[in-house]
Design an enzyme around this catalytic site. Structure first.
Site, PDB file in Angstrom:
ATOM      1  N   CYS A  86       8.309  17.012 -63.122  1.00 40.88           N
ATOM      2  CA  CYS A  86       9.165  16.291 -63.386  1.00 40.88           C
ATOM      3  C   CYS A  86      10.367  16.831 -64.116  1.00 40.88           C
ATOM      4  O   CYS A  86      11.172  17.205 -63.957  1.00 40.88           O
ATOM      5  CB  CYS A  86       9.014  13.991 -64.781  1.00 40.88           C
ATOM      6  N   TYR A  87       9.182  17.134 -65.606  1.00 40.10           N
ATOM      7  CA  TYR A  87      10.706  18.112 -66.046  1.00 40.10           C
ATOM      8  C   TYR A  87      10.927  19.334 -65.503  1.00 40.10           C
ATOM      9  O   TYR A  87      12.056  19.329 -65.542  1.00 40.10           O
ATOM     10  CB  TYR A  87      10.031  18.456 -67.480  1.00 40.10           C
TER      11      TYR A  87
END
Length: 356
Positions: free
Chosen positions: A159-160
């Site tokens: 996600c990051y």
């Protein structure tokens, strides 16, 4: 004819998001959902919002139906995928892995950051990377391989790294950024990013009315971001936990090269970004003086990007917002699966966020 898929780890937040998306997909049929801890229980008992919508029942991770699926999604913690992927591939099953086990190109880097031995390093050179807007050609090649009867392994970006890389990559690709300077990433995520099992940090009483940094200088997404951006040893990544359920905001500060320090305008940067992402329906580059909001992407597979230039420090600031569960995980996995099976990448995926 429907495409049979299974979801390993369906009891977690990412697994539940996969169920939500795949139940509404016109071509994929969920035939198995697994959770050793919840085996025998209905999915609706774990997530009551699916009451009357789904009669799926959890089975154990050893469910034989997984080897009969056309594709299996792995929504499991790191190291768990390594125990499953080789056997699934040997059974002819295409695997879309949402864990970290196959994201990094080198086993040595994985072992350095995750502190465990990689048991199938030979697959790192044959896996395809699941970040369609940046590695779409690889996914097309994967689709061709799958169409010829060979199962493929797609390792989806975290996600990051997804938000950060979509924000930063076009600028680096354009040659605007000083090649020796640090790339500073300050990113904030909602509590679902930590998974369904509560910890002292993610317990409601600690998350509510609180904002804190964690994993400073040692977060495991750092080498993945550096790998995607082609910037080894240059990323300073600081993640933060916010009192949100969904949402991720990544702010990337990059120093412009001497050639571009006084020449690049925000208007030109926006134009370049829009050209770079032309045809990519899930990425929306905002107008000048507009910035992304996590609330504007919640529940969708969309990434919003805002840009600003600091004339005083000769820096480009790129900000990206995504839903960490959707574009940051489950939605991106379905986006990859769409390409693997010859569909438009947006098929069955939400383009609009929840309005409130």
């Amino acid at each position: 004819m429907s495409i049979d898929v299974g979801i390993v780890g369906a009891a977690g937040y990412v697994g539940a998001e996969l169920v939500r998306l795949l139940l509404d997909h016109p071509d994929f049929e969920v035939v198995a959902i697994t959770s050793d801890a919840d085996a025998g229980q209905t999915f609706a008992s774990a997530y009551p919002s699916f009451s009357g919508v789904s009669d799926l029942v959890f089975t154990g991770h050893d469910d034989a139906r997984l080897t009969e699926c056309d594709a299996v999604f792995l929504a499991v913690p790191h190291t768990a995928a390594m125990a499953l992927v080789p056997d699934l591939l040997s059974a002819g099953v295409t695997v879309i892995d949402l864990s970290a086990d196959y994201r990094l190109a080198g086993a040595d880097v994985f072992e350095q950051w995750y502190g465990v031995h990689h048991t199938s390093p030979q697959l790192l050179s044959t896996r395809f990377f699941g970040l369609p807007e940046l590695f779409g050609d690889g996914l097309v090649a994967a689709a061709e391989q799958r169409a010829q009867g060979e199962p493929v392994l797609v390792s989806c970006a975290g996600c990051y790294p997804t938000a950060t890389s979509l924000a930063a990559y076009p600028a680096l690709d354009a040659g605007w950024i000083d090649s020796t300077s640090l790339i500073v990433v300050d990113a904030i995520s909602g509590a679902t990013g930590a998974g369904r099992t509560a910890s002292a940090r993610t317990h409601f009483c600690n998350v509510d009315e609180n904002l804190e940094a964690y994993g400073v200088c040692r977060h495991r997404h750092t080498p993945e971001i550096e790998q995607i951006l082609g910037a080894p040893g240059r990323v300073v990544f600081t993640p933060h936990l916010a009192p949100l359920k969904r949402g991720l905001l990544s702010t990337v500060t990059m120093v412009l090269s001497s050639e571009w320090a006084s020449a690049l305008t925000c208007e030109e940067a926006i134009s370049r970004y829009r050209d770079f992402f032309n045809g990519r329906v899930f990425v929306r580059v905002m107008d000048e003086d507009e910035m992304p909001r996590t609330a504007s992407v919640a529940g969708s597979n969309v990434c919003q990007i805002g840009l600003a230039i600091s004339e005083r420090t000769h820096s480009l600031i790129a900000v990206a917002a995504i839903d960490n569960l959707c574009k940051g995980a489950a939605g991106q996995a379905v986006q990859c699966a769409n390409t693997l099976f010859g569909f438009d990448e947006s098929r069955g995926l939400p383009l609009a966020a929840l309005p409130v």
